[in-house]
Scaffold this active site. Sequence first.
Site, PDB file in Angstrom:
ATOM      1  N   GLU A   1      39.124  41.621  37.256  1.00  0.00           N
ATOM      2  CA  GLU A   1      37.710  41.679  36.898  1.00  0.00           C
ATOM      3  C   GLU A   1      37.162  43.008  37.392  1.00  0.00           C
ATOM      4  O   GLU A   1      37.448  43.419  38.515  1.00  0.00           O
ATOM      5  CB  GLU A   1      36.962  40.517  37.594  1.00  0.00           C
ATOM      6  CG  GLU A   1      35.476  40.478  37.320  1.00  0.00           C
ATOM      7  CD  GLU A   1      34.771  39.302  38.010  1.00  0.00           C
ATOM      8  OE1 GLU A   1      35.364  38.688  38.919  1.00  0.00           O
ATOM      9  OE2 GLU A   1      33.623  39.019  37.645  1.00  0.00           O
TER      10      GLU A   1
ATOM     11  N   HIS B   1      42.034  35.689  40.196  1.00  0.00           N
ATOM     12  CA  HIS B   1      41.812  37.095  39.841  1.00  0.00           C
ATOM     13  C   HIS B   1      41.327  37.904  41.033  1.00  0.00           C
ATOM     14  O   HIS B   1      40.926  37.357  42.054  1.00  0.00           O
ATOM     15  CB  HIS B   1      40.829  37.238  38.673  1.00  0.00           C
ATOM     16  CG  HIS B   1      39.425  36.760  38.938  1.00  0.00           C
ATOM     17  ND1 HIS B   1      38.996  35.493  38.654  1.00  0.00           N
ATOM     18  CD2 HIS B   1      38.350  37.403  39.452  1.00  0.00           C
ATOM     19  CE1 HIS B   1      37.719  35.369  38.980  1.00  0.00           C
ATOM     20  NE2 HIS B   1      37.298  36.517  39.473  1.00  0.00           N
TER      21      HIS B   1
ATOM     22  N   HIS C   1      35.761  40.870  45.387  1.00  0.00           N
ATOM     23  CA  HIS C   1      36.188  39.523  45.802  1.00  0.00           C
ATOM     24  C   HIS C   1      37.563  39.188  45.265  1.00  0.00           C
ATOM     25  O   HIS C   1      38.060  39.831  44.340  1.00  0.00           O
ATOM     26  CB  HIS C   1      35.179  38.445  45.369  1.00  0.00           C
ATOM     27  CG  HIS C   1      34.988  38.312  43.893  1.00  0.00           C
ATOM     28  ND1 HIS C   1      34.024  39.008  43.199  1.00  0.00           N
ATOM     29  CD2 HIS C   1      35.634  37.567  42.954  1.00  0.00           C
ATOM     30  CE1 HIS C   1      34.084  38.685  41.910  1.00  0.00           C
ATOM     31  NE2 HIS C   1      35.063  37.813  41.734  1.00  0.00           N
TER      32      HIS C   1
HETATM   33 CO    CO Z   1      35.253  36.925  39.889  1.00  0.00          CO
END
Ligand code: CO
Length: 135
Positions: free
Chosen positions: A130, A79, A7
């Site tokens: 991440e 992010h 994502h």
């Molecule tokens: Co995230």
Amino acid sequence: MIGRLNHIAIAVPDLEEATKIYRDTLGAKVSEPVPLPEHGVTTVFVDLPNTKIELIEPLGGQSPIAAFIEKHPKGGMHHLCYEVDDIYEARDRMVELGATIVGTGEPSIGAHDKPVIFMHPKDFAGTLIELEQKD
Ligand code: CO
């Protein structure tokens, strides 16, 4: 090492407003808001054919994204999340290569109930990264 883009997270000051943009203007499928008090954010997920967008709004006084919103009052990209086969192996590799892991250095449980780590933007072309354990 990294696999799929899981994502892209966009921090926003107003989740309802951002939901309208993605649902009504861009015509995407947007989930109901999910409060994650342990992460200090409320999230909605935007489902796209090839990935997800997470819209995150600060929740509570100690939100880790409060400072980001202060710097980017209209919101902005926060992010990128990539999938890895083994979060511990990935973490060890990052430490070995000198990357800065945000927080304790131990994986925590992320928004999808999977272990994640965050790596500091200074080591990754200015982008908070991440890593999430794959299914
Ligand atoms: Co995230």
